[in-house]
Design a protein around this motif. Structure first.
Motif, PDB file in Angstrom:
ATOM      1  N   MET A  18       0.843  -1.210   0.000  1.00 22.76           N
ATOM      2  CA  MET A  18       0.000   0.000   0.000  1.00 22.76           C
ATOM      3  C   MET A  18       0.872   1.252   0.000  1.00 22.76           C
ATOM      4  O   MET A  18       1.716   1.444   0.857  1.00 22.76           O
ATOM      5  CB  MET A  18      -0.882   0.040   1.261  1.00 22.76           C
ATOM      6  N   SER A  19       0.634   2.078  -0.989  1.00 28.22           N
ATOM      7  CA  SER A  19       1.454   3.282  -1.041  1.00 28.22           C
ATOM      8  C   SER A  19       1.062   4.239   0.087  1.00 28.22           C
ATOM      9  O   SER A  19       1.808   5.131   0.438  1.00 28.22           O
ATOM     10  CB  SER A  19       1.279   3.967  -2.395  1.00 28.22           C
ATOM     11  N   GLY A  20      -0.124   4.039   0.644  1.00 26.66           N
ATOM     12  CA  GLY A  20      -0.566   4.920   1.724  1.00 26.66           C
ATOM     13  C   GLY A  20       0.145   4.634   3.035  1.00 26.66           C
ATOM     14  O   GLY A  20       0.097   5.439   3.961  1.00 26.66           O
ATOM     15  N   GLU A  21       0.796   3.464   3.108  1.00 28.26           N
ATOM     16  CA  GLU A  21       1.389   3.062   4.380  1.00 28.26           C
ATOM     17  C   GLU A  21       2.875   3.405   4.433  1.00 28.26           C
ATOM     18  O   GLU A  21       3.709   2.567   4.753  1.00 28.26           O
ATOM     19  CB  GLU A  21       1.189   1.553   4.587  1.00 28.26           C
ATOM     20  N   THR A  22       3.211   4.607   4.088  1.00 28.04           N
ATOM     21  CA  THR A  22       4.611   4.983   4.157  1.00 28.04           C
ATOM     22  C   THR A  22       5.038   5.150   5.605  1.00 28.04           C
ATOM     23  O   THR A  22       4.353   5.797   6.387  1.00 28.04           O
ATOM     24  CB  THR A  22       4.837   6.301   3.415  1.00 28.04           C
ATOM     25  N   LYS A  23       6.133   4.544   5.922  1.00 26.21           N
ATOM     26  CA  LYS A  23       6.636   4.676   7.294  1.00 26.21           C
ATOM     27  C   LYS A  23       7.184   6.075   7.493  1.00 26.21           C
ATOM     28  O   LYS A  23       7.648   6.726   6.550  1.00 26.21           O
ATOM     29  CB  LYS A  23       7.725   3.645   7.545  1.00 26.21           C
ATOM     30  N   VAL A  24       7.099   6.543   8.717  1.00 30.88           N
ATOM     31  CA  VAL A  24       7.713   7.824   9.032  1.00 30.88           C
ATOM     32  C   VAL A  24       8.807   7.510  10.032  1.00 30.88           C
ATOM     33  O   VAL A  24       8.709   7.788  11.211  1.00 30.88           O
ATOM     34  CB  VAL A  24       6.686   8.828   9.579  1.00 30.88           C
ATOM     35  N   ALA A  25       9.834   6.854   9.507  1.00 33.10           N
ATOM     36  CA  ALA A  25      10.919   6.405  10.366  1.00 33.10           C
ATOM     37  C   ALA A  25      11.818   7.568  10.719  1.00 33.10           C
ATOM     38  O   ALA A  25      11.900   8.548   9.988  1.00 33.10           O
ATOM     39  CB  ALA A  25      11.721   5.329   9.637  1.00 33.10           C
ATOM     40  N   ALA A  26      12.473   7.430  11.857  1.00 33.87           N
ATOM     41  CA  ALA A  26      13.390   8.481  12.265  1.00 33.87           C
ATOM     42  C   ALA A  26      14.562   8.524  11.300  1.00 33.87           C
ATOM     43  O   ALA A  26      15.107   7.497  10.922  1.00 33.87           O
ATOM     44  CB  ALA A  26      13.889   8.221  13.678  1.00 33.87           C
TER      45      ALA A  26
END
Lengths: 284, 331
Positions: free
Chosen positions: A1-9
């Motif tokens: 899912m392209s909507g599930e981009t992680k917002v990793a540090a």
């Protein structure tokens, strides 16, 4: 899912900023100039067209008097050149000089493209001055124009033009052509600094090419001209470059005065153009 | 990077005129460092002009502005070293690769030692494997991410985002919202964004300024603004003519405004008023009815008397942006 981009540090790495630049705008200048060069060589079509035009002048126009019977008479009365001079030989410096007239057009068009696609905004929102943008476009155009010189020289050799003059004379002529190209690119880009219309560069090119080409001594000696055309030719930088080149190609000698005129022309156009562009270069 | 009061942006009396048109009219605002500030308004309200003036792309006609601690007019180059910019229409050099776009940005910002950071940004935005491809071949979402990577490369204190999600499909839009929030939280970057999407401003911004015809008509946190309007709005369109008096007479209706052929009723609570309204309009054919519960949209309706999408009107600029999106999408 392209909507599930992680917002990793993201590990914070410091992009170290240079201290005071050795040359003001030096980094921006080299970046934008290289961009021009990269883009030019990614678009071989432009290069092919740039080279094809003067080549065709040489091939077609240069062969126009190929069948003249008394060539000694032609050399003396029409070309005002030593007997044995071929018309292609006479024409080569003129065609090379004339081809520098419109090389600014490509720079103008790419500047207008940058304005219309918003790229000019991307550049000017960084610490880059309008003068830097203008100068890199000017030198980018001039560089593009110089690409045709080696190709033309090979073509001239193939047409049987004798290479009189020493290597330094030829380098001097190429320097003269460079100055002419820089001068006209500077003029062109200053003229279109505030334009966002695709058509403007073409119109300007058409407007200046015809009179400056014919009233220059590039195609025929100016000594055959009527007085009023000679007057234009005397102040026409295309004429200086043609005469400089003709000294080398036809007589194998070099005239520093013409090189001096061309240097003054290039410097004046760069200074005036930078002043105009700093003020009037449009962002979009 | 902020001034002594901890404000990333301070604008006072900011005005921009184009000839006889006043695009931005004496606007005052402050954006605290590390916050997300939204300019919400219809097309042509002056949002983009505010960004242009604050970033030094366009000279202000009147007023002063300090961005990242520097005067925009007097020290534009200092400002430009400290700001990033994400354009509405996604502006990249399509002939250059992703990596070359980053390289050019590094040159323009005079960076050294930028490659490690560039690699990490590509990793973060999941663009590493496409770094050598021309950006003209990227998808719309990738292009947008590339643009944000460019905006972050030089570690700016403030990022300006002009309509960051215009023309994007809902998936990419949600992803971008996460990114904007992430960029703000992880990097501590102040974000000033413009939008005409109500829900975008509502969910992303710490503070919102509602702008109409170049003027700020309301400023506050989204919840502050919404609590100002203690009312619902009912939009109503009937087939025949309905007199204003008949609508006013319906219990619970506090205000009646006409909007072309339609009416906008301000009511205490739509649920309580609707039965009475239907009774009063018995015999008239109701073409359309719409209830607006308290939202930033209803704040806009309350102040300006019109819906946001009906304000502004034909915006050539916006059409061009849309056209360019379509053009790129086709490539």
């Amino acid at each position: 899912m392209s909507g599930e981009t992680k917002v990793a540090a993201l590990p914070s790495v410091h992009a170290v900023r240079h201290g005071p630049a050795w040359v003001p705008q030096g980094s921006q200048f080299s970046g934008l100039y290289l961009r021009e060069i990269i883009k030019t060589f990614r678009n071989p079509f432009v290069i092919v067209i740039t080279i094809a035009q003067p080549f065709m002048w040489l091939a077609f126009f240069g062969s126009s008097f190929g069948n003249v019977g008394n060539s000694a008479f032609f050399d003396q009365t029409v070309l005002h050149a030593p007997v044995g001079t071929t018309f292609i030989q006479f024409l080569l410096p003129g065609v090379l000089s004339t081809s520098m007239l419109s090389i600014g057009m490509f720079g103008s068009m790419s500047t207008i493209q940058d304005k219309r696609f918003g790229f000019m905004k991307r550049v000017l929102i960084t610490p880059t001055s309008k003068a830097t943008v203008y100068l890199t476009k000017t030198l980018g155009s001039a560089t593009r124009g110089l690409v045709q010189i080696p190709v033309m020289l090979v073509a001239a050799w193939a047409f049987g033009v004798p290479f009189l003059g020493g290597v330094l004379d030829w380098l001097g002529f190429i320097l003269g052509l460079t100055l002419l190209g820089v001068g006209f690119s500077a003029f062109f880009l200053a003229m279109t600094a505030s334009s966002t219309d695709w058509q403007t560069p073409g119109v300007i090119s058409n407007f200046i090419t015809m009179p400056l080409m014919f009233a220059s001594g590039a195609l025929f000696p100016a000594s055959n001209y009527p007085r009023w055309m000679q007057l234009i030719a005397n102040y026409n930088p295309v004429g200086y470059a043609s005469l400089l080149g003709r000294q080398v190609v036809v007589y194998g000698s070099f005239d520093w005065t013409y090189l001096g005129y061309l240097a003054v022309f290039a410097a004046a156009m760069l200074i005036l153009g930078t002043a105009v562009a700093s003020r009037y270069l449009k962002v979009e | 990077m902020s001034d002594e009061n901890g404000d990333a942006i301070v604008a006072e009396g900011l005005t921009k005129r184009y000839g006889a048109i006043t695009a931005v009219d004496h606007v005052n605002f402050r954006v605290p460092s590390g916050s997300v500030f939204g300019l919400l308004g219809p097309n042509g309200a002056g949002k983009t002009t505010i960004i242009k003036v604050l970033t030094g792309l366009s000279d202000m006609t009147e007023g002063t502005a300090r961005v990242a601690g520097y005067d925009v007019r007097k020290e534009p180059m200092h400002v430009k070293e400290r700001i990033g910019w994400v354009a509405a229409e996604v502006i990249l050099d399509d002939d250059l690769s992703g990596w070359e776009n980053l390289w050019l940005q590094a040159k323009l910002q005079r960076l050294s030692g930028w490659t490690v950071r560039a690699e990490q940004l590509l990793e973060y935005f999941e663009l590493s494997d496409r770094r050598k491809d021309k950006v003209g071949k990227y998808s719309t979402g990738m292009r947008k991410k590339m643009e944000i990577a460019l905006a972050l490369l030089h570690q700016p204190a403030i990022i300006f985002m002009d309509e960051p999600t215009i023309g994007l499909d809902p998936n990419v839009r949600r992803m971008l919202w996460k990114l904007i929030t992430g960029v703000n939280r992880e990097f501590g970057v102040t974000v000033l964004l413009t939008s005409h999407y109500i829900e975008e401003a509502d969910s992303l911004c710490d503070r919102v300024a509602i702008i109409d015809h170049g003027k700020f008509v309301a400023t506050g946190t989204p919840s502050e603004l919404k609590s100002r309007v203690r009312a619902d709005f009912i939009e109503l369109e009937t087939k025949g003519d309905v007199s204003e008096e008949r609508l006013r007479a319906v219990p619970g209706v506090s205000e009646v405004r006409s909007q072309g052929k339609a009416w906008i009723l301000k009511v205490s609570s739509a649920e309580d008023v609707l039965p009475g309204l239907f009774a009063a309009l018995k015999g008239d054919v109701i073409r359309r009815i719409n209830v607006e519960k308290p939202s930033l949209e209803s704040v806009f309706i309350d102040i300006t008397g019109k819906r946001m999408d009906q304000a502004g009107g034909g915006d050539v600029q916006d059409f061009r942006k849309f056209y360019m999106q379509v053009r790129r999408a086709r490539q």
